[in-house]
Design an enzyme around this catalytic site. Structure first.
Site, PDB file in Angstrom:
ATOM      1  N   CYS A   1     -14.911  -3.777  -0.529  1.00  0.00           N
ATOM      2  CA  CYS A   1     -13.482  -4.040  -0.082  1.00  0.00           C
ATOM      3  C   CYS A   1     -13.206  -5.216  -0.931  1.00  0.00           C
ATOM      4  O   CYS A   1     -13.988  -5.772  -1.782  1.00  0.00           O
ATOM      5  CB  CYS A   1     -13.569  -4.264   1.346  1.00  0.00           C
ATOM      6  SG  CYS A   1     -14.477  -6.240   1.615  1.00  0.00           S
TER       7      CYS A   1
ATOM      8  N   LYS B   1      -4.344   1.318  14.758  1.00  0.00           N
ATOM      9  CA  LYS B   1      -4.223   2.195  13.575  1.00  0.00           C
ATOM     10  C   LYS B   1      -4.989   3.452  14.048  1.00  0.00           C
ATOM     11  O   LYS B   1      -5.790   3.556  14.750  1.00  0.00           O
ATOM     12  CB  LYS B   1      -4.802   1.734  12.523  1.00  0.00           C
ATOM     13  CG  LYS B   1      -6.212   1.194  12.659  1.00  0.00           C
ATOM     14  CD  LYS B   1      -6.584   0.412  11.361  1.00  0.00           C
ATOM     15  CE  LYS B   1      -8.042  -0.030  11.472  1.00  0.00           C
ATOM     16  NZ  LYS B   1      -8.325  -1.122  10.280  1.00  0.00           N
TER      17      LYS B   1
ATOM     18  N   CYS C   1     -16.271  -8.856   5.688  1.00  0.00           N
ATOM     19  CA  CYS C   1     -16.247  -9.231   6.983  1.00  0.00           C
ATOM     20  C   CYS C   1     -16.751  -7.810   7.666  1.00  0.00           C
ATOM     21  O   CYS C   1     -16.851  -6.719   7.156  1.00  0.00           O
ATOM     22  CB  CYS C   1     -14.899  -9.674   7.520  1.00  0.00           C
ATOM     23  SG  CYS C   1     -13.544  -8.360   7.583  1.00  0.00           S
TER      24      CYS C   1
ATOM     25  N   ARG D   1       0.960  -1.199  -0.020  1.00  0.00           N
ATOM     26  CA  ARG D   1      -0.061  -0.060   0.032  1.00  0.00           C
ATOM     27  C   ARG D   1       0.967   1.420  -0.033  1.00  0.00           C
ATOM     28  O   ARG D   1       1.848   1.148   0.623  1.00  0.00           O
ATOM     29  CB  ARG D   1      -0.873  -0.063   1.167  1.00  0.00           C
ATOM     30  CG  ARG D   1      -1.881   1.074   1.214  1.00  0.00           C
ATOM     31  CD  ARG D   1      -2.773   1.065   2.471  1.00  0.00           C
ATOM     32  NE  ARG D   1      -3.663  -0.217   2.459  1.00  0.00           N
ATOM     33  CZ  ARG D   1      -4.071  -0.888   3.544  1.00  0.00           C
ATOM     34  NH1 ARG D   1      -3.772  -0.281   4.733  1.00  0.00           N
ATOM     35  NH2 ARG D   1      -4.699  -1.799   3.397  1.00  0.00           N
TER      36      ARG D   1
ATOM     37  N   LYS E   1      -6.589   7.164  11.746  1.00  0.00           N
ATOM     38  CA  LYS E   1      -7.019   7.628  10.451  1.00  0.00           C
ATOM     39  C   LYS E   1      -7.417   8.961  10.614  1.00  0.00           C
ATOM     40  O   LYS E   1      -8.043   9.370  11.443  1.00  0.00           O
ATOM     41  CB  LYS E   1      -7.977   6.590   9.798  1.00  0.00           C
ATOM     42  CG  LYS E   1      -7.626   5.276   9.548  1.00  0.00           C
ATOM     43  CD  LYS E   1      -8.626   4.433   9.009  1.00  0.00           C
ATOM     44  CE  LYS E   1      -8.343   3.008   8.536  1.00  0.00           C
ATOM     45  NZ  LYS E   1      -9.311   2.211   7.810  1.00  0.00           N
TER      46      LYS E   1
ATOM     47  N   ARG F   1      -2.306   6.594   9.615  1.00  0.00           N
ATOM     48  CA  ARG F   1      -2.210   6.262   8.141  1.00  0.00           C
ATOM     49  C   ARG F   1      -2.395   7.235   7.187  1.00  0.00           C
ATOM     50  O   ARG F   1      -2.097   8.500   7.594  1.00  0.00           O
ATOM     51  CB  ARG F   1      -3.404   5.094   7.923  1.00  0.00           C
ATOM     52  CG  ARG F   1      -3.606   4.093   8.806  1.00  0.00           C
ATOM     53  CD  ARG F   1      -2.605   2.839   8.511  1.00  0.00           C
ATOM     54  NE  ARG F   1      -2.705   1.866   9.463  1.00  0.00           N
ATOM     55  CZ  ARG F   1      -3.516   0.558   9.274  1.00  0.00           C
ATOM     56  NH1 ARG F   1      -4.203   0.566   8.044  1.00  0.00           N
ATOM     57  NH2 ARG F   1      -3.598  -0.383   9.808  1.00  0.00           N
TER      58      ARG F   1
END
Length: 566
Positions: free
Chosen positions: A431, A211, A476, A78, A213, A147
Site C-alpha cells: 500500500c 464502502k 496498517c 482516485r 467492493k 467502488r
C-alpha cells in the site's frame, strides 16, 4: 436534519451524509476558501464520494508544526474506471496531470485504477475537469458506495475478457450515485432540484453504511482476489461460453488493532446466477447491506459483519426475498493463482499483450530506470490499450507486431526492459502508507522492495529464488494491499515494526494467521530464513509455501474471519 431519526444512536458520519444535500455539503465553499490549504472537516467525508482524500506530508508535518504552520495539505484523487482499461490517450492525459498538478508519479492501485497524489486544493477542480475531459471521472471511487468494479485483466489468457470487462462497466454504471452534485461542483453544471424520494433510488439519503467492493474473475485466474470482495463473481465457463456466475459475499480485509471484534473475512460462496441476472443480484446484495448494515459503529459496518452478526443463512434468505427468486446451487470451479502472468503473450485476437511488472504500482522515473518516460513514449505509439491489473501492474494490450517491436526498443532505451525477477517479488503488493496516508503506522511501498532484496539473498541460498510466493505489506491493518490473504503478510504496527502473518493460499481463498508480533527487520529475516530452510528440505512435491506452513503446524489454518487475531 431529520428529527425522527435518533442521531445519538448513529455514527457522526451518518449525520454528515444526511445533511450533505446529496453529497454537496459545503464543498464548493471549501474549495474557494483562501485561508487554508484544507477543506472543512465535514467536507472531508463528503469529498470521498467525489474520489478525493485530504492528506498531508507526514515526513515534514513535525517541522511545520514546530514552525507554527498548518500541515502541508494536499489531496489524493482516485479515478473510477471499471475493469481498469484506458486508451493510450487517457494514459497520456493522466501522466500529464501527474506532472502538472501532482507529485510527478502515477500510482496504480489494487482496484485497477489510478491515483494522483500531491494535488493542491487550488488545483483540485482543474484536475478533475481535465480527468473528465479525457472521458474518465472520479465519482464513487471512494466513499460509502460501490467502488471501482475490478475484474479479470489479461485478454491474452481468455477469449471472454471483453464480456467480463463489459459486465464490470455495466455493474459500475448501474450502481453509480444518481445525485448531480459531482457535475455541479466540479463541472459547473446547473443545480438540479430533486426530491429526496427520487434523487437516490438505490442509496437513499444516507448512502451505504460503509464502502462496498465488487470483483469478477474467470477461473483459473484469481487476479483480483475475488474472496476479498464484498461481492465476488466467479465466471463459470462451458464450451467457451460464460454460463453464469458463482456468487460470493462478505469478503473484506480491514480491521483495527486492539479491537478483536474487527477482523478480515474471506467471502462465502452462496449460489449461482445466470448472466442476465448478475446486475439484479449485485443491486439486491447492495440493497440488503443498505438496509441492515451497522450505522452505529463504522468499524462494524461492512457487509462481512452484517453477515456474521445475522448469519449466512439469514443473508441468503433475505437476498432471496429482495430478488424474488432463489440462486441456483454453486457450480464447481478451480482457481490456481492470484497473481499476474508476465511477459508478451499473443491473444485470441491475434494481437500482442505485455503484462509489465511495476513495483508497488508506482509509475515514476528513478535514476537511470525511467519507467514513466518509457510508458509515456509507448502510449504515444500504441495501437492498443492499457489495462491496469488488480496487482498494481499494467498490460500494454492488443498491439500489432510492429508496435510490439517498437515498445521493446522503448523499454530498452529507458533501461526498464522486462527482466527475470524472483518469484517473491513478482507476487508482491504494498500500500502507499507513509508519508501521505494518515492511517499508516509504518512504511510499506517505500520499504518493501529493499526488504525483498534481503529476502532474495536467503531464498537464493536455499535454491528458492524462482519459487512463487505471495508477499504483501501494509502500513496498517486497514487492508488496502490485501495482506491478510497473502502467504506472507506484513502489517505495520509502528515505525520499523510489523506483525508477520503466514498461511494464506496461493490461490487466494484463505486468510493467513499471526505468526510473530511486532518484530523488526532482523527478526523478520531470521524467522523467514528458518521457514525457507525447512520449506526447501521438507516440502511435498508441488506444495506451496502457504500450505506448507499449515501442514508443518507453524500456524493453524483459518477459515472463519472471527478466528483471526492481531
Amino acid at each position: 436534519m431529520n428529527d425522527t431519526i435518533n442521531w445519538e444512536e448513529l455514527s457522526e458520519v451518518e449525520k454528515i451524509k444526511y445533511d450533505s444535500s446529496f453529497l454537496r455539503g459545503t464543498l464548493a465553499e471549501s474549495l474557494i476558501d483562501p485561508i487554508s490549504g484544507s477543506i472543512a472537516p465535514d467536507d472531508r467525508q463528503i469529498s470521498k464520494f467525489h474520489g478525493i482524500y485530504q492528506q498531508s506530508d507526514r515526513d515534514i508535518d513535525k517541522e511545520r508544526k514546530h514552525q507554527k504552520l498548518e500541515p502541508a495539505w494536499s489531496f489524493l484523487i482516485r479515478v473510477r474506471m471499471p475493469g481498469g482499461m484506458v486508451t493510450p490517450e487517457q494514459w497520456l492525459s493522466m501522466d500529464s496531470l501527474s506532472e502538472k498538478y501532482g507529485n510527478g508519479s502515477l500510482k496504480m492501485t489494487t482496484r485497477q485504477t489510478f491515483q494522483l497524489h500531491g494535488i493542491l486544493k487550488k488545483d483540485l477542480k482543474t484536475t478533475i475537469q481535465k480527468i473528465n475531459e479525457s472521458l474518465l471521472d472520479t465519482i464513487s471511487a471512494c466513499g460509502d458506495v460501490n467502488r471501482n468494479v475490478v475484474c479479470h485483466a489479461n485478454p491474452a489468457e481468455s477469449p471472454l475478457h471483453a464480456e467480463v470487462i463489459g459486465l464490470a462497466k455495466k455493474i459500475g454504471n448501474h450502481l453509480l450515485p444518481k445525485t448531480n452534485a459531482y457535475h455541479e461542483i466540479w463541472l459547473d453544471k446547473k443545480l438540479v432540484a430533486s426530491s429526496k424520494e427520487t434523487v437516490e433510488p438505490l442509496y437513499g439519503d444516507r448512502y451505504l453504511p460503509r464502502k462496498f467492493k465488487i470483483g469478477i474473475v474467470i477461473p483459473p485466474n484469481n487476479d483480483c482476489d475475488v474472496f476479498s470482495q464484498d461481492l465476488g463473481l466467479i465466471a463459470i465457463v462451458e464450451n467457451d461460453t460464460i454460463k453464469g456466475y458463482n456468487v460470493i459475499v462478505g469478503g473484506g480485509l480491514g480491521s483495527t488493532f486492539g479491537i478483536p471484534e474487527t477482523y478480515p473475512r474471506a467471502g462465502s460462496v452462496i449460489g449461482f446466477c445466470k448472466p442476465e441476472q448478475v446486475i439484479d443480484v449485485a443491486e439486491k446484495v447492495v440493497a440488503v447491506q443498505r438496509d441492515y448494515g451497522n450505522r452505529k459503529d463504522r468499524k462494524q459496518a461492512r457487509l462481512k459483519y452484517t453477515i456474521d452478526h445475522r448469519g449466512l443463512e439469514w443473508f441468503e434468505n433475505e437476498l432471496q426475498k429482495y430478488l424474488g427468486y432463489p440462486l441456483e446451487k454453486p457450480a464447481p470451479f478451480k482457481l490456481t493463482h492470484m497473481g499476474d502472468s508476465y511477459g508478451w503473450k499473443k491473444g485470441t485476437d491475434e494481437k500482442w499483450h505485455l503484462t509489465y511488472f511495476v513495483e508497488g504500482g508506482r509509475v515514476k522515473n528513478e535514476g537511470d530506470k525511467r519507467v514513466k518516460d518509457a510508458l509515456r513514449e509507448a502510449a504515444g505509439i500504441s495501437d492498443g490499450n492499457f489495462i491496469l491489473t488488480g496487482n498494481q501492474n499494467v498490460i500494454l494490450s492488443g498491439v500489432s507486431e510492429k508496435v510490439k517491436t517498437k515498445i521493446n526498443a522503448i523499454l530498452k532505451k529507458h533501461n526498464v526492459s522486462p527482466h527475470s525477477i524472483s518469484g517473491l517479488r513478482k507476487n508482491s503488493i504494498s500500500c502507499v502508507a507513509l508519508p501521505t496516508c494518515p492511517l499508516a503506522f509504518a512504511e510499506a511501498e517505500r520499504y518493501l522492495p529493499s526488504l525483498i532484496t534481503k529476502m532474495e539473498g536467503i531464498l537464493e541460498k536455499y535454491n528458492l529464488l524462482k519459487e512463487e510466493m505471495v508477499i504483501r505489506m501494509t502500513g496498517c491493518p486497514n487492508g488496502c494491499g490485501r495482506p491478510s490473504m497473502a502467504e506472507i503478510g506484513l502489517i505495520g504496527k509502528s515505525q520499523g515494526h510489523y506483525n508477520l502473518y503466514l498461511g494464506g493460499s496461493f490461490e487466494g481463498d484463505r486468510l493467513n494467521t499471526l505468526y510473530r508480533e511486532t518484530i523488526a527487520e532482523p527478526e523478520i529475516l531470521q524467522e523467514l530464513e528458518l521457514l525457507f530452510k525447512d520449506f526447501a528440505s521438507s516440502r511435498n512435491k508441488g506444495e506451496r509455501f502457504g500450505d506448507f506452513v499449515i501442514r508443518k503446524n507453524y500456524v493453524k489454518e483459518i477459515r472463519e474471519g472471527k478466528e483471526f487475531r492481531h
